[in-house]
Write a protein that holds these residues in place. Structure first.
Motif, mmCIF file in Angstrom:
data_model
loop_
_atom_site.group_PDB
_atom_site.id
_atom_site.type_symbol
_atom_site.label_atom_id
_atom_site.label_comp_id
_atom_site.label_asym_id
_atom_site.label_seq_id
_atom_site.Cartn_x
_atom_site.Cartn_y
_atom_site.Cartn_z
ATOM 1 N N LEU A 192 0.605 -0.996 -0.131
ATOM 2 C CA LEU A 192 -0.056 0.285 0.272
ATOM 3 C C LEU A 192 0.951 1.310 0.160
ATOM 4 O O LEU A 192 1.740 0.902 0.828
ATOM 5 N N GLN A 193 0.286 2.496 -0.749
ATOM 6 C CA GLN A 193 0.811 3.191 -0.312
ATOM 7 C C GLN A 193 1.510 4.041 0.514
ATOM 8 O O GLN A 193 0.361 4.130 1.242
ATOM 9 N N LEU A 194 2.448 4.307 1.067
ATOM 10 C CA LEU A 194 2.797 4.360 2.023
ATOM 11 C C LEU A 194 1.969 5.696 3.142
ATOM 12 O O LEU A 194 1.704 5.881 3.758
ATOM 13 N N SER A 195 1.556 6.853 2.053
ATOM 14 C CA SER A 195 0.373 8.298 2.623
ATOM 15 C C SER A 195 -0.882 7.706 2.775
ATOM 16 O O SER A 195 -1.330 7.569 4.091
ATOM 17 N N SER A 196 -1.717 6.144 2.170
ATOM 18 C CA SER A 196 -2.639 5.532 2.878
ATOM 19 C C SER A 196 -2.450 5.251 3.376
ATOM 20 O O SER A 196 -3.397 5.065 4.672
ATOM 21 N N PHE A 197 -0.991 4.274 3.788
ATOM 22 C CA PHE A 197 -1.069 3.405 5.062
ATOM 23 C C PHE A 197 -1.323 3.961 6.875
ATOM 24 O O PHE A 197 -1.670 4.248 7.067
ATOM 25 N N VAL A 198 -0.024 5.979 6.058
ATOM 26 C CA VAL A 198 -0.347 6.217 6.927
ATOM 27 C C VAL A 198 -1.295 6.689 8.212
ATOM 28 O O VAL A 198 -2.385 6.824 8.961
ATOM 29 N N ILE A 199 -2.713 7.368 7.143
ATOM 30 C CA ILE A 199 -3.833 7.074 6.961
ATOM 31 C C ILE A 199 -5.030 5.980 7.650
ATOM 32 O O ILE A 199 -5.219 6.383 8.510
ATOM 33 N N LEU A 200 -4.433 4.705 7.411
ATOM 34 C CA LEU A 200 -5.097 3.705 8.027
ATOM 35 C C LEU A 200 -4.923 3.544 9.266
ATOM 36 O O LEU A 200 -5.598 3.853 10.258
ATOM 37 N N ILE A 201 -3.335 4.674 9.711
ATOM 38 C CA ILE A 201 -3.117 3.912 10.413
ATOM 39 C C ILE A 201 -3.201 5.336 12.124
ATOM 40 O O ILE A 201 -4.340 4.967 13.098
ATOM 41 N N GLU A 202 -3.588 6.008 11.524
ATOM 42 C CA GLU A 202 -4.393 7.292 12.616
ATOM 43 C C GLU A 202 -5.735 6.998 12.090
ATOM 44 O O GLU A 202 -6.450 7.422 13.040
ATOM 45 N N VAL A 203 -5.733 6.593 11.167
ATOM 46 C CA VAL A 203 -7.890 6.177 11.807
ATOM 47 C C VAL A 203 -8.175 4.767 12.909
ATOM 48 O O VAL A 203 -8.840 5.478 13.929
ATOM 49 N N LEU A 204 -7.597 4.161 12.760
ATOM 50 C CA LEU A 204 -7.307 3.345 13.957
ATOM 51 C C LEU A 204 -7.128 3.581 14.803
ATOM 52 O O LEU A 204 -7.683 3.478 16.190
ATOM 53 N N CYS A 205 -5.873 4.686 15.097
ATOM 54 C CA CYS A 205 -5.886 4.949 16.080
ATOM 55 C C CYS A 205 -6.859 6.064 16.978
ATOM 56 O O CYS A 205 -7.320 6.082 18.180
ATOM 57 N N VAL A 206 -7.233 6.983 16.168
ATOM 58 C CA VAL A 206 -7.951 7.650 16.151
ATOM 59 C C VAL A 206 -8.984 7.104 17.267
ATOM 60 O O VAL A 206 -9.834 7.956 17.771
ATOM 61 N N THR A 207 -9.756 6.307 16.342
ATOM 62 C CA THR A 207 -10.832 5.451 16.524
ATOM 63 C C THR A 207 -10.885 4.356 17.849
ATOM 64 O O THR A 207 -11.700 3.671 18.350
ATOM 65 N N GLY A 208 -9.533 4.221 18.436
ATOM 66 C CA GLY A 208 -9.503 3.742 20.278
ATOM 67 C C GLY A 208 -8.902 2.149 19.068
ATOM 68 O O GLY A 208 -8.507 1.486 20.521
ATOM 69 N N TYR A 209 -8.417 2.173 18.057
ATOM 70 C CA TYR A 209 -7.921 0.879 17.669
ATOM 71 C C TYR A 209 -6.759 0.407 17.751
ATOM 72 O O TYR A 209 -6.261 0.049 16.428
ATOM 73 N N VAL A 210 -6.136 1.129 18.698
ATOM 74 C CA VAL A 210 -4.204 1.473 18.562
ATOM 75 C C VAL A 210 -3.577 -0.691 18.437
ATOM 76 O O VAL A 210 -3.068 -0.539 17.817
ATOM 77 N N ASP A 211 -3.978 -1.547 19.176
ATOM 78 C CA ASP A 211 -4.084 -2.335 18.868
ATOM 79 C C ASP A 211 -3.757 -3.090 17.956
ATOM 80 O O ASP A 211 -3.048 -4.146 17.039
ATOM 81 N N ARG A 212 -5.138 -3.035 17.331
ATOM 82 C CA ARG A 212 -5.630 -3.254 15.612
ATOM 83 C C ARG A 212 -4.157 -2.854 14.680
ATOM 84 O O ARG A 212 -3.486 -3.439 13.504
ATOM 85 N N ALA A 213 -4.325 -1.676 14.980
ATOM 86 C CA ALA A 213 -3.213 -0.744 14.310
ATOM 87 C C ALA A 213 -1.573 -1.702 14.130
ATOM 88 O O ALA A 213 -0.942 -1.265 13.124
ATOM 89 N N ILE A 214 -1.341 -1.897 15.866
ATOM 90 C CA ILE A 214 0.298 -2.511 15.546
ATOM 91 C C ILE A 214 0.423 -3.982 14.876
ATOM 92 O O ILE A 214 1.157 -4.081 14.399
ATOM 93 N N ARG A 215 -1.071 -3.921 15.119
ATOM 94 C CA ARG A 215 -1.127 -5.908 14.459
ATOM 95 C C ARG A 215 -0.763 -5.653 12.967
ATOM 96 O O ARG A 215 -0.213 -6.760 12.558
ATOM 97 N N LEU A 216 -1.073 -4.813 12.080
ATOM 98 C CA LEU A 216 -1.261 -3.969 10.622
ATOM 99 C C LEU A 216 0.128 -4.496 10.607
ATOM 100 O O LEU A 216 0.639 -4.044 9.266
#
Length: 729
Positions: free
Chosen positions: A509-533
């Motif tokens: 996945l393009q880097l900028s898109s991956f950053v957006i995905l990680i950011e949204v996961l963390c903002v919505t409280g899914y930090v553990d899931r972001a780390i697993r990704l």
């Protein structure tokens, strides 16, 4: 006569690095050389061995021993037979019998024993020894066993046998061809000099090539300039080596000087020279030099091949010299060469970049091009220029002439989808299916983009599910757009689903898109899931960046998970990520929130040492936190750095710092900050006045500084404040 297999004095004189490299190479090269029966190292067949011994007892002659050795497949039996024969009375080993056993040992990689037998043969001075040693060198070179050849050469030079210049020439050429270490080459070259052989031009060419390969460029140039002193004249191969070596090391201007020297000598280059040198100049943005050589080639009546013509055409197109490129295509076709589709595409793209769309279409017609690839290039160029009508007319013509393919349909559907004309794209999709063209993953990827841009996320997701059901994959840009759209819609689980499917298929996945995905996961409280990704990202080749980790660290910070925060920080450092201002800001804010003042000071100092500065809000929080814990004195050095940046510290911060440091007992530092504050024309607040004005000396100094920095009206206002402050004190 017994064969004595002991190390002779001469073998000890061979350089130790030759011995070591020989051992290593014999192991590494063994699998690269075809194993011949003579070097089979399997255990001997006892009955077969006894039969051969019995045969030799009746007919023990050198020729019969050679026949037996040639028919013996395992090395161990060969050695036993040779040694048995050596022990028999009235039998004398010959150079041919030695050759058989030495070659077997060398091909098997048993270098030490091989050397012993070589030394024994030299010691016995068997007739034909010199020829046998030369033949061994040739054999080992042909089979890629250069370390064995080096050993034999060393033995020859230490004996009375002197290799000819031909032996050195072949061995040096083999070393250069195999890109061996320069030490090996130097060893052979020195051995040649020892026996009084003067180098030839060919040998000096090998020397130049070896020097360039080992990045000894200046030495190579020096040797090139001194060739005449060695009574050798440079030939075409010399200039080819020097030019290629210089261009490869970004010394293109010097290579052109060498080329001019070759031309001045009126040497006639061969086809190999042109086919090697023209491309490297074209690839080094020296098209004019390449064209000059091309003209020389034609003048010499040498015919270029398709590969050379295409290199020139590609460079001409990149420089938008389209007339020259088209003329060269004409020359190719007139000479019976057919330009490839890739070259025709280069021509079309070059003409379109020059705004010559009509000429591009005419070119395809005049050349009677019937392949899809060049037509698709023109189709795409029309669309990139926003001329859908021209593209549609071209497509219709392609369809009628049976030139259109699935790619042609996909180009149109993609452009329509990207430009929000999805209904029109669907019309083309229907026509595509009716005309028996099968939509593929590229077709669906285009429609996904269209749905995303129309904010029809559910439809885009349905298309993705169809793609997944067919075990297809989205293209890179469609993949990124779908993930981003789902994230903006806060369809987090769906975005993660898309990412995991594509990642499992090793699609990055393009880097900028991956950053957006990680950011949204963390903002919505899914930090553990972001780390697993992160593990899925690593598996798929998706790049990580400091921004990626910053989003995770920010999420952990909000959850007050300091230990996990440090784990992420450790991973960043291990992977070589650069900590930026945002990273330090997150760490400092987290430490402040947790009341870990020492850690916050530590990260602040690290940040400043990197030349980074915190924002005003963060700095205010740090100062406030440290003030509450009476720890402002721990950032005295940091304060000096911050004071140099006039935009960071404001009057309120100065007041807190002065007040806090005074209370912590650092009165001289507080006074120094007060001086800086007054020099800036800022007024201390009442609390700071009340604290500092207890001393008449301090009061006089403050009043003097105020008088020096303010006008009369301002002095009146400040004096009033001072009176009030002193009165309260």
């Amino acid at each position: 006569m017994a064969v004595k297999l002991s190390y002779l004095t001469c073998s000890k004189k061979i350089p130790s690095w030759v011995l070591l490299r020989a051992y290593v190479s014999s192991v590494s090269c063994a699998n690269n050389v075809q194993v011949i029966p003579e070097i089979d190292q399997n255990p001997p067949n006892t009955s077969e061995f006894e039969e051969k011994i019995q045969f030799l007892k009746n007919q023990l002659y050198p020729d019969s021993l050679i026949r037996v050795l040639d028919s013996t497949h395992d090395l161990s039996s060969s050695l036993k037979l040779f040694k048995w024969a050596s022990l028999q009375k009235r039998f004398q080993q010959t150079a041919d019998t030695y050759y058989r056993v030495i070659s077997k040992l060398g091909m098997a990689g048993n270098i030490e024993e091989m050397e012993d037998f070589c030394n024994e043969m030299v010691k016995e001075r068997c007739p034909g020894t010199e020829e046998a040693l030369v033949t061994l060198i040739d054999l080992f070179i042909k089979h890629g066993r250069l370390n064995e050849a080096l050993r034999v050469l060393a033995i020859m030079n230490l004996s009375s046998y002197k290799p000819s210049i031909g032996v050195f020439n072949v061995l040096l050429g083999a070393l250069v061809g195999e890109k061996r270490d320069f030490k090996d080459f130097l060893f052979v070259y020195k051995e040649m000099v020892k026996v009084g052989i003067a180098p030839t031009t060919d040998i000096l060419n090998y020397l130049l090539e070896a020097l360039f390969d080992s990045d000894r460029v200046d030495t190579a140039l020096d040797q090139y300039k001194r060739m005449n002193k060695k009574k050798c004249s440079p030939n075409i191969r010399t200039f080819e080596i020097v030019i290629i070596g210089l261009v490869a090391r970004k010394r293109v201007d010097e290579s052109i000087v060498v080329l001019d020297q070759m031309i001045d000598l009126r040497l006639e280059p061969n086809f190999s020279f042109y086919s090697s040198i023209i491309p490297i100049f074209c690839n080094s943005n020296k098209l004019e030099v390449g064209m000059r050589l091309f003209k020389m080639m034609k003048t010499s009546k040498l015919s270029p091949d398709s590969q050379l013509c295409e290199v020139l055409i590609r460079s001409l197109c990149e420089s938008l010299r389209m007339n020259d490129a088209i003329n060269l295509v004409e020359e190719m076709t007139n000479g019976g060469l057919s330009p490839s589709d890739d070259i025709l595409v280069q021509i079309i793209n070059g003409l379109c970049k020059s705004g010559k769309f009509d000429e591009a279409a005419t070119f395809l017609e005049d050349k009677n091009v019937l392949s899809s690839h060049p037509h698709n290039a023109l189709l795409g160029d029309y669309l990139n220029a926003g001329d859908f009508l021209a593209a549609e007319i071209l497509f219709t013509n392609m369809f009628e002439r049976n030139i259109a393919d699935t790619v042609s349909w996909n180009i149109l559907i993609r452009w329509l989808s990207e430009n929000l004309r999805v209904n029109k794209a669907l019309e083309f999709l229907c026509r595509m299916i009716v005309c028996s063209y099968v939509p593929d993953s590229t077709t669906y990827s285009a429609l996904v983009v269209g749905k995303c841009r129309l904010t029809k996320y559910e439809d885009a997701l349905k298309l993705f599910h169809q793609i997944r059901a067919k075990s297809w994959l989205l293209d890179s840009s469609s993949y990124a757009e779908l993930v981003e759209c789902l994230c903006h819609r806060e369809m987090i689980h769906e975005a993660t689903e898309v990412f995991e499917y594509m990642s499992n298929n090793r699609c990055a996945l393009q880097l900028s898109s991956f950053v957006i995905l990680i950011e949204v996961l963390c903002v919505t409280g899914y930090v553990d899931r972001a780390i697993r990704l992160l593990s899925s990202a690593y598996y798929s080749g998706t790049s990580f960046s400091t921004a990626t980790y910053n989003r995770i660290m920010l999420g952990l910070s909000k959850l007050r998970k300091a230990n996990d925060l440090f784990v992420v920080l450790s991973r960043m450092l291990v992977e070589g990520c650069t900590l930026d201002g945002e990273t330090y800001g997150i760490l400092i804010e987290s430490m402040i929130a947790l009341g870990r003042t020492e850690d916050s000071v530590f990260f602040l100092n690290l940040m400043l040492n990197e030349g980074l500065f915190p924002g005003s809000e963060m700095l205010a929080n740090i100062i406030s936190c440290l003030s509450k814990h009476s720890q402002l004195h721990t950032i005295l050095l940091a304060i000096d750095k911050l004071a140099l940046n006039h935009q960071l510290l404001n009057p309120a911060m100065y007041n807190v710092l002065i007040n806090g440091l005074w209370k912590e007992g650092y009165k001289s530092e507080a006074s120094r900050l007060l001086d800086t504050m007054l020099e800036k024309g800022w007024v201390p607040d009442d609390t700071t006045h009340g604290l500092l004005m207890g001393s008449s000396v301090v009061r006089e100094e403050v009043e003097c500084k105020l008088a020096a920095n303010e006008d009369i009206n301002e002095q009146d206002r400040i004096s009033k404040i001072l009176v009030e402050g002193l009165g309260e004190a």
